[in-house]
Design an enzyme around this catalytic site. Sequence first.
Site: not given
Length: 661
Positions: A116, A200, A288, A348
């Site tokens: 990446k 980023e 990406e 979850f």
Amino acid sequence: MFKKILIANRGEIACRVIKTARRMGIKTVAVYSDADAGALHVEMADEAFHLGPPPAAQSYLLGEKIVEICKQTGAEAVHPGYGFLSEREWFAKALADAGIAFIGPNPNAIAAMGDKIESKKLAKAAGVSVVPGFVGEIEDADHAVRIADEIGYPVMIKASAGGGGKGMRIAYNQQEVREGFQSARNEAKSSFGDDRVFIEKFVEEPRHIEIQVIGDNHGNVIYLGERECSIQRRHQKVVEEAPSPFVTPEMRKAMGEQAVQLAKAVGYNSAGTVEFIAGKDRSFYFLEMNTRLQVEHPVTEQITGLDLVELMIRSAAGEPLPLRQEDVKLNGWAIETRVYAEDPYRSFLPSIGRLARYRQPEEREGVRVDTGVVEGSEISMFYDPMIAKLITYGATRDEAIRLQIEALDEYYIRGIGHNIHFLSSVMQHPRFQEGRLTTGFIAEEYPEGFAGSPLTPEKRERLIVAAAVMNVIEKEREGLIDNQLSGHGAVYGEDWVISIDKEQVPVRVEDLGGQYTVHVNGRAVSVDTDWTPAEPVFHASLGGQKVAIEVDRRALGYALSHMGSSHHVIAYTPRAAELAGYMIEKEAPDLSRFLLCPMPGLVVSIDVEVGQKVEAGQPLAVIEAMKMENILRAEKAAVVKSINAKKGDSLAVDAVILEFE
């Protein structure tokens, strides 16, 4: 064209590839681990070969062994699916060296886009919009903090070799950068064998939009529209759709052309996806490129009428693309929901075990199910917790959503936790239906977690009517067995009281030879059904509308699940309903003094000691489940009385980790 291919994968994607290969007249070879010896993809393939023990590193990642199996079986090509070896440059090279085709992009494209950090540099050089960030290697946590300070918060910390939401963290301050940096590195190392991460800028109110591209070995590359993948949890996609309700034709063209530009820069020659993050002003940035088939590829297939697996196979066999960019037409709307083995009622958390019961929606016009399981299949801790993908297609987005809600109600999954109720809740959510999506949708709309969809008046009446009819059917069945009744109509005009979540509602049921009328709240609702007490799903027409309701028996009454929630429903005689009010309820035990393991998992660390005072929000332990690290934090200030687990322990759900004074 190839006569035989090997599928170097498992689960639903292996089954998906086998279906297309079979339609093309190509024989298939499956591979499997010990955990998958009885799996559906093994049964579907023409041949199957054992790889090794359940851990992927000892089975599905054994590229050399897969090459040998190709030689042994005469397989001329390998389709890697997604995950595992699908984006490993060395594997594509090993196949090429052995004279075996790789049904995927060339090794150079995998290498260029698989990293990446390097892919962002290449994208920038190719004139593709990129997110502001640091694309070099990060030395340590202090270096990460300095970088984040320069970029400006919030920032995204992401594994360089990552995917599937693993090795990703969002940080809003220096402390979260330090914690997230280490967790991201640990997850990256565990999942990908590469602990490099990059940082980023995190675009706020972002939408995750990706462009599907397809290329061949003759220099042709086209894009097949976009997919909206903004409904995510922990950076793992949950719902995908095509097209996006946000993208304009001009934006689609700009994104598509940039995606093709990038693909051509690396000589791309197969199916791939260029992922973008879009801001609310419709600006977009390259994230990406996934050099493989995506989990969500079916929604693109539904709106284009193309089979992406077939296009990949034909490209790998040297055929040129059968269409040009101007031939690509987008028709209708498709939505995919990922049915996961996880418990939305418990934050979850992953769920593993055997599918004791498994019924899925019937495939029909507008409803497609891609799965790799059957009743009795095992959901293993070693692999992704996906059970199935439900894809619906309609002329409009509203129609695709409606079909999702209907089809989700037709699932019946028992033995493990699942997210069917949550998916239905998302489909019914006004914000989703309006298309106002961001990657923060779940966090923003379910800030306290998921507790089931609201019991609307319409749903409440449906459950009352269904319970009343089911009760009458059962009473008639009991009477026939005891030779007390002569047939339908014997309980004509019976009065009952239906208790739903402890609220009592009087009803009257009329049975005219199997056609029922339920009088409730001053309304008469006609019911047409052929349900029998053995069926786990109540299918019926209620007032002319088709419904499906999951049925679970309780010691008294039923648990009925419908449209995203479950409710305890009991049918009483009027006298029994009166007496029920005098029953004493048992109180639940107080477990607030314990830290319980919320999922089956491995103890990565215990971060406190006996006698230590902890504050609310303080990390107590880290549990790894399905390759994801979960930090367990204190809910309130307390003092640790005892520690019942240690690093390396394998714990079951609700195992006691700590006790507080």
